[in-house]
Structure formats: structure tokens, C-alpha cells
Design a protein around this motif. Structure first.
Motif, PDB file in Angstrom:
ATOM      1  N   ALA A  19       8.933   0.166  -4.403  1.00  0.00           N
ATOM      2  CA  ALA A  19       8.536   0.509  -3.041  1.00  0.00           C
ATOM      3  C   ALA A  19       9.523   0.782  -2.010  1.00  0.00           C
ATOM      4  CB  ALA A  19       7.741  -0.667  -2.684  1.00  0.00           C
ATOM      5  N   TYR A  20      10.796  -0.067  -2.187  1.00  0.00           N
ATOM      6  CA  TYR A  20      11.792   0.537  -1.295  1.00  0.00           C
ATOM      7  C   TYR A  20      12.383   2.005  -1.676  1.00  0.00           C
ATOM      8  CZ  TYR A  20      12.375  -4.292   0.609  1.00  0.00           C
ATOM      9  OH  TYR A  20      12.206  -5.373   1.265  1.00  0.00           O
ATOM     10  N   PHE A  79      10.824   4.784  -2.678  1.00  0.00           N
ATOM     11  CA  PHE A  79       9.739   5.161  -2.026  1.00  0.00           C
ATOM     12  C   PHE A  79      10.053   5.448  -0.555  1.00  0.00           C
ATOM     13  CE2 PHE A  79       5.865   5.202  -5.201  1.00  0.00           C
ATOM     14  CZ  PHE A  79       6.605   5.698  -6.157  1.00  0.00           C
ATOM     15  N   ASP A  80      10.208   4.402  -0.006  1.00  0.00           N
ATOM     16  CA  ASP A  80      10.581   4.412   1.479  1.00  0.00           C
ATOM     17  C   ASP A  80      11.840   5.029   1.816  1.00  0.00           C
ATOM     18  OD1 ASP A  80       9.862   3.214   4.179  1.00  0.00           O
ATOM     19  OD2 ASP A  80      11.793   2.378   3.765  1.00  0.00           O
ATOM     20  N   VAL A  81      12.831   4.960   1.092  1.00  0.00           N
ATOM     21  CA  VAL A  81      14.094   5.758   1.537  1.00  0.00           C
ATOM     22  C   VAL A  81      14.105   7.124   0.960  1.00  0.00           C
ATOM     23  CG1 VAL A  81      16.600   5.706   1.027  1.00  0.00           C
ATOM     24  CG2 VAL A  81      15.399   3.499   1.283  1.00  0.00           C
ATOM     25  N   THR A 121       7.565  14.001  -2.553  1.00  0.00           N
ATOM     26  CA  THR A 121       7.841  14.053  -1.094  1.00  0.00           C
ATOM     27  C   THR A 121       7.897  15.561  -0.793  1.00  0.00           C
ATOM     28  OG1 THR A 121       9.153  13.525   0.728  1.00  0.00           O
ATOM     29  CG2 THR A 121      10.290  13.852  -1.177  1.00  0.00           C
ATOM     30  N   CYS A 145       9.380   9.926  -7.321  1.00  0.00           N
ATOM     31  CA  CYS A 145       8.774  10.027  -5.793  1.00  0.00           C
ATOM     32  C   CYS A 145       8.469  11.540  -5.405  1.00  0.00           C
ATOM     33  CB  CYS A 145       9.510   9.318  -4.936  1.00  0.00           C
ATOM     34  SG  CYS A 145       9.189   9.550  -3.203  1.00  0.00           S
ATOM     35  N   ARG A 193      11.390   8.983   0.712  1.00  0.00           N
ATOM     36  CA  ARG A 193      10.677  10.032   1.982  1.00  0.00           C
ATOM     37  C   ARG A 193      11.057   9.818   3.205  1.00  0.00           C
ATOM     38  NH1 ARG A 193       4.856   7.685  -1.124  1.00  0.00           N
ATOM     39  NH2 ARG A 193       4.954   9.171  -2.811  1.00  0.00           N
ATOM     40  N   ALA A 194      12.047   8.809   3.704  1.00  0.00           N
ATOM     41  CA  ALA A 194      12.381   8.821   4.621  1.00  0.00           C
ATOM     42  C   ALA A 194      13.786   9.982   4.984  1.00  0.00           C
ATOM     43  CB  ALA A 194      13.083   7.632   5.519  1.00  0.00           C
ATOM     44  N   GLU A 241      19.845   0.639   0.850  1.00  0.00           N
ATOM     45  CA  GLU A 241      18.691   0.017   1.341  1.00  0.00           C
ATOM     46  C   GLU A 241      18.321  -1.261   0.104  1.00  0.00           C
ATOM     47  OE1 GLU A 241      15.761  -1.064   4.053  1.00  0.00           O
ATOM     48  OE2 GLU A 241      17.602   0.387   4.125  1.00  0.00           O
TER      49      GLU A 241
END
Length: 285
Positions: free
Chosen positions: A99-100, A102-104, A60, A58, A106-107, A131
């Protein structure tokens, strides 16, 4: 052949999904099972219960605007007791997990500085695992372990970080070297001071020994030769030392030319000067 005789084999660490007329019927455990196809029963597919691993890369950026690539390793497996959910609810399990992740990431990473990202990678891994656990448990999957295996900054950033580290180490090395030289100079100065002190003690003892020796010679000569005074004996000793000195200077092949008064009057002057010095030394003593 197994379907022809209405039998099917399910391998170890695997379950099979049986349907009847297209509807979920039962989860088949490892072993041999009856599958009467004429009753509309058939295998919809198999589901592995082994732990699987998915590596996610990922990209970021951090709080100080440095782009990094975070590599996460996700280990997961399907739960046997919820095999029907794992088989039917997700069509692309690996894509969903990615997808999960990536979301965590990048947050989480944009809230940290670059140095803090390296130091808190375990916290990032824990956030990803929590998560994923909440999300994937609804689909019949268990998250076994989540690891952040690598954090890769841009190549230019890595080079700059290495240069900063090298400069800091060179500065520390220079400081230590200067401190060592300072200690050497202090020790050298202390040694020279001690040497001069001891040399001064030696010279003082030498002069005292000369004075004592001359005094004993004068006293002994006066006692053994009647009619001589201390002045006569002192003059004779000084003249003798004078000629001995001249002999040593002439015998030395490396001596330079020395010009000194050599008449009797000069000897008398030298004698008077030495006598005065000896008298002062005796008075001081």
C-alpha cells in the motif's frame, strides 16, 4: 514432545513470542527455552529475522499521459529488538508495504514525463524507501533496500518509441553517408585537377623538348652541310615527319580514314605554319 517436558527450541534467524495467560511475556532468542505450560506460558508464534523480498507491480501514468507499469522490489526484515511490535502490530506486513509503495509511486510518477521516468528511477526508488522507512519503523521492521527493477510502458507506446529511435538513427546514417559522398567528390575533383595540371606540365615539357630537338637538328645540319640554310633544313625535317606520319597511319590496322592535303604545295603550307609556330615558341622562350 518439547511441550510435554516444558522445553521449546527456537531455530537460527528466528525468534519466538512467549505469552503468559494470553499476554506478551518475552521474546525468545534462538536456542532451547523452558516453557512451563502449567504456569500459563505458551508460544504465540515465531517471527523470521531473515531479509525478505516483496515485488510490487504498480500501474500509473506519467505527466504526458502514458500509462506505465512500475515494478518495485522491496527488501525488508523484522528487527529482533522490536520483535513484539513486528509480531503484534501488523497482521498483513506485505499488504501494508504494498500500500505504501502504491501511494509513493502514484504520487511521484505523474509529475514526470515518460523519458524522465526512466532517467530518474533511482529518485523514485529513494522516495519509496524513505516513505517505507518512516512508516515501517513504527512496526518493528527495517527497509534494507528498495529497487525500481522495471518500467513497462504500454506495448503501443514501446513500439512508437522504437520507431522514433529507428527514424532518428536512419536520419543520422543518411547524413553521414551524404557527408562521405561529398568528401569523395571533393577528393575526386582535387585528383582530376592535379592530374590535369601535371598533364599540362608534361605537354609543355614535351613541346619544349620538340622545339629544342628541332633547333639542335637544324643547327647541326647547317654546320655539317655547307651551303644549306636553316629554312632548307627545316623544310626537309618537316617533310620527313610528314611522310613518317603518313606511314604510321597506313600501318595501323585500327586507324580511321584521314583526309589531308598531300601535294607539294600543301607540304609547303604545313611547313610555313610549323615554322611560324616554332619561331613564336622560341621568341616566348
Amino acid at each position: 514432545m518439547g511441550n510435554l517436558f516444558c522445553c521449546v527450541q527456537v531455530d537460527q534467524s528466528t525468534v519466538a513470542i512467549r505469552e503468559q495467560f494470553g499476554k506478551f511475556d518475552e521474546v525468545l532468542e534462538p536456542g532451547c527455552h523452558c516453557l512451563p505450560w502449567f504456569l500459563g506460558k505458551q508460544l504465540a508464534g515465531h517471527l523470521s529475522l531473515r531479509v525478505q523480498q516483496l515485488d510490487v507491480r504498480c500501474e500509473t501514468k506519467t505527466k504526458d499521459n502514458v500509462f506505465v507499469t512500475v515494478v518495485a522490489s522491496i527488501q525488508y526484515r523484522a528487527l529482533a529488538e522490536r520483535a513484539n511490535d513486528a509480531f503484534y502490530k501488523l497482521s498483513n506486513t506485505r499488504g501494508q508495504i504494498q500500500a505504501y509503495v502504491f501511494d509513493v509511486i502514484r504520487a511521484s510518477v505523474p509529475k514526470l514525463l515518460l523519458d524522465d521516468t526512466f532517467e530518474q528511477k533511482n529518485d523514485i526508488a529513494k522516495a519509496v524507501e524513505n516513505e517505507l522507512e518512516k512508516a515501517m519503523s513504527h512496526y518493528g521492521y527495517e527497509i534494507v533496500q528498495t529497487l525500481i527493477v522495471d518500467i513497462e510502458p504500454d506495448e503501443h507506446v514501446k513500439r512508437a518509441m522504437n520507431e522514433i529511435n529507428a527514424a532518428a538513427r536512419m536520419r543520422v546514417a543518411a547524413t553521414e553517408k551524404a557527408e562521405a559522398e561529398k568528401i569523395l567528390q571533393i577528393k575526386r575533383a582535387e585528383g582530376e585537377a592535379e592530374s590535369k595540371y601535371l598533364s599540362g606540365l608534361g605537354i609543355a615539357r614535351q613541346r619544349q623538348a620538340i622545339v629544342d630537338g628541332l633547333r639542335d637538328s637544324v643547327v647541326g645540319f647547317s654546320e655539317n652541310v655547307p651551303g644549306t640554310s636553316a629554312k632548307d633544313v627545316m623544310d626537309m625535317v618537316l617533310v620527313t615527319q610528314y611522310f613518317d606520319t603518313m606511314k604510321e597511319i597506313g600501318a595501323s590496322s585500327k586507324s580511321s580514314a584521314v583526309f589531308i592535303p598531300h601535294g607539294p604545295g600543301a607540304v609547303r603550307d604545313v611547313a610555313s605554319q610549323i615554322r611560324e609556330g616554332l619561331l613564336q615558341a622560341n621568341n616566348a622562350h
